[in-house]
Design a protein around this motif. Structure first.
Motif, mmCIF file in Angstrom:
data_model
loop_
_atom_site.group_PDB
_atom_site.id
_atom_site.type_symbol
_atom_site.label_atom_id
_atom_site.label_comp_id
_atom_site.label_asym_id
_atom_site.label_seq_id
_atom_site.Cartn_x
_atom_site.Cartn_y
_atom_site.Cartn_z
ATOM 1 N N GLY A 158 0.791 -1.218 0.000
ATOM 2 C CA GLY A 158 0.000 0.000 0.000
ATOM 3 C C GLY A 158 0.827 1.274 0.000
ATOM 4 O O GLY A 158 0.324 2.340 -0.369
ATOM 5 N N ARG A 159 2.081 1.198 0.429
ATOM 6 C CA ARG A 159 2.915 2.390 0.514
ATOM 7 C C ARG A 159 3.997 2.421 -0.557
ATOM 8 O O ARG A 159 4.759 3.377 -0.646
ATOM 9 N N PHE A 160 4.070 1.369 -1.354
ATOM 10 C CA PHE A 160 5.156 1.247 -2.320
ATOM 11 C C PHE A 160 5.209 2.429 -3.282
ATOM 12 O O PHE A 160 6.280 2.988 -3.553
ATOM 13 N N ARG A 176 14.210 -1.604 -8.711
ATOM 14 C CA ARG A 176 13.516 -2.837 -9.042
ATOM 15 C C ARG A 176 12.743 -3.308 -7.815
ATOM 16 O O ARG A 176 13.174 -3.116 -6.677
ATOM 17 N N ALA A 177 11.571 -3.853 -8.057
ATOM 18 C CA ALA A 177 10.762 -4.398 -6.975
ATOM 19 C C ALA A 177 10.756 -5.913 -7.104
ATOM 20 O O ALA A 177 10.611 -6.455 -8.201
ATOM 21 N N LYS A 178 10.915 -6.589 -5.988
ATOM 22 C CA LYS A 178 11.087 -8.033 -5.995
ATOM 23 C C LYS A 178 10.047 -8.709 -5.109
ATOM 24 O O LYS A 178 9.695 -8.188 -4.044
ATOM 25 N N VAL A 179 9.572 -9.863 -5.544
ATOM 26 C CA VAL A 179 8.597 -10.615 -4.743
ATOM 27 C C VAL A 179 9.176 -10.969 -3.381
ATOM 28 O O VAL A 179 10.378 -11.174 -3.232
ATOM 29 N N LYS A 198 -0.457 -9.452 -7.757
ATOM 30 C CA LYS A 198 0.453 -9.907 -8.802
ATOM 31 C C LYS A 198 0.582 -8.864 -9.901
ATOM 32 O O LYS A 198 1.682 -8.623 -10.415
ATOM 33 N N ALA A 199 -0.525 -8.256 -10.264
ATOM 34 C CA ALA A 199 -0.484 -7.221 -11.296
ATOM 35 C C ALA A 199 0.373 -6.046 -10.841
ATOM 36 O O ALA A 199 1.145 -5.473 -11.632
ATOM 37 N N LEU A 200 0.266 -5.676 -9.561
ATOM 38 C CA LEU A 200 1.085 -4.602 -9.011
ATOM 39 C C LEU A 200 2.560 -4.972 -9.051
ATOM 40 O O LEU A 200 3.414 -4.156 -9.428
ATOM 41 N N VAL A 201 2.866 -6.211 -8.669
ATOM 42 C CA VAL A 201 4.253 -6.689 -8.688
ATOM 43 C C VAL A 201 4.822 -6.592 -10.095
ATOM 44 O O VAL A 201 5.907 -6.043 -10.320
ATOM 45 N N LEU A 202 4.100 -7.122 -11.065
ATOM 46 C CA LEU A 202 4.607 -7.172 -12.434
ATOM 47 C C LEU A 202 4.715 -5.777 -13.042
ATOM 48 O O LEU A 202 5.612 -5.512 -13.844
ATOM 49 N N ALA A 203 3.823 -4.877 -12.662
ATOM 50 C CA ALA A 203 3.860 -3.521 -13.206
ATOM 51 C C ALA A 203 5.020 -2.705 -12.672
ATOM 52 O O ALA A 203 5.407 -1.697 -13.267
ATOM 53 N N ASN A 204 5.583 -3.151 -11.537
ATOM 54 C CA ASN A 204 6.644 -2.373 -10.895
ATOM 55 C C ASN A 204 7.943 -3.159 -10.728
ATOM 56 O O ASN A 204 8.781 -2.803 -9.907
#
Length: 299
Positions: A158-160, A176-179, A198-204
């Motif tokens: 939520g704060r990313f 880069r953002a990592k799982v 997942k969509a948020l992860v992949l978009a960032n």
């Protein structure tokens, strides 16, 4: 770190110290609660450099921990290794020695620096993000390949976006953002991300290409031959050399000079791998080979 033939013969994933100035909530439990609470006497930089030189191979030495900059004599260690080898580092950049490192270690011998942000931990310790950005920019301006890393721990999703905006304002231009890999509130990740997450992860993800295979469940290569133990190795904090992070097959000890690699590529026996980027780079017949190869922040 590319698909072209690298300038090194062997790769070592070295957990060089248990010491850490952070205590991140999402750190792997074995590191957070076990390793980081037991500080061992690290070998001298001179011994380590000599042992790598004695191998007669050009090596890429990935250094993680703990916090590598807390290894006694870390800058001297890096300068020594850079004489005949290449290094990469996974660090939080919360060290006063970054400027000295940038001055004394040749950037051309540093394959990659992954600089973890760990913003909640910085806030708990009263560490300004501006100080992180200053160290980051010292390295960037010194010609080092450095990338900021943001771990997408579920409570941080939520704060990313706001944290990312602040980093950009400070001049941190490669993020880069990592799982997250682990268990949160009884749910195992990365499998536990919702479709929206997942969509948020992949978009960032930025340049980190391994998020998708993690989210796709590519977590086992059992029975497939790989080069781990032959040209790539895991080194523990005590110097013991193992096949990889997922398979504890031993090959002697680097520090005491008893290390001997295997002769042939063996099938992977692991039911679940810990470092996906290693597998995709070391498999003899990989299903995917992302262009940048093994990523040090995975180590």
């Amino acid at each position: 770190m590319t698909q072209t033939k690298p300038p090194w013969d062997w790769e070592f994933d070295w957990h060089l110290t248990n010491r850490c100035n952070f205590f991140c909530e999402y750190c792997h439990p074995q590191i957070r609660y076990v390793l980081n609470r037991k500080h061992l006497d690290e070998p001298t930089p001179e011994l380590v450099v000599r042992r790598f030189d004695e191998l007669g191979k050009v090596c890429l030495v990935h250094m993680s921990g703990g916090e590598p900059f807390m290894f006694p004599g870390f800058v001297e260690l890096c300068r020594g290794l850079a004489g005949n080898h290449f290094i990469s580092i996974n660090t939080n950049l919360a060290s006063d020695d970054v400027a000295e490192f940038a001055e004394r270690v040749p950037a051309g011998r540093v394959a990659k620096i992954v600089a973890a942000i760990h913003q909640p931990e910085r806030e708990l310790r009263g560490l300004e993000l501006d100080a992180y950005a200053r160290n980051y920019l010292i390295l960037r301006r010194g010609g080092f390949d450095v990338t900021a890393l943001y771990v997408l721990y579920p409570p941080l999703l939520g704060r990313f976006a706001a944290d990312l905006d602040r980093l950009r304002e400070l001049g941190v231009d490669h993020v880069r953002a990592k799982v997250f890999k682990g268990v949160y509130e009884g749910v195992r990740y990365p499998e536990g991300y919702t479709d929206e997450q997942k969509a948020l992860v992949l978009a960032n993800s930025g340049e980190y290409v391994f998020n998708r295979p993690y989210l796709d469940g590519m977590l086992s290569f059992r029975g497939q031959a790989c080069t781990a133990g032959v040209t790539s190795f895991k080194v523990t904090v005590t110097g013991d050399v193992r096949r990889c992070a997922s398979v504890p097959t031993g090959y002697g000890n680097l520090y005491d000079g008893t290390f001997q690699p295997a002769d042939v590529n063996e099938p992977c026996p692991a039911k679940r791998v810990l470092v996906l980027s290693q597998c995709l780079s070391y498999l003899v017949y990989p299903p995917v080979r992302p262009e940048q190869g093994v990523d040090p922040d995975d180590l």
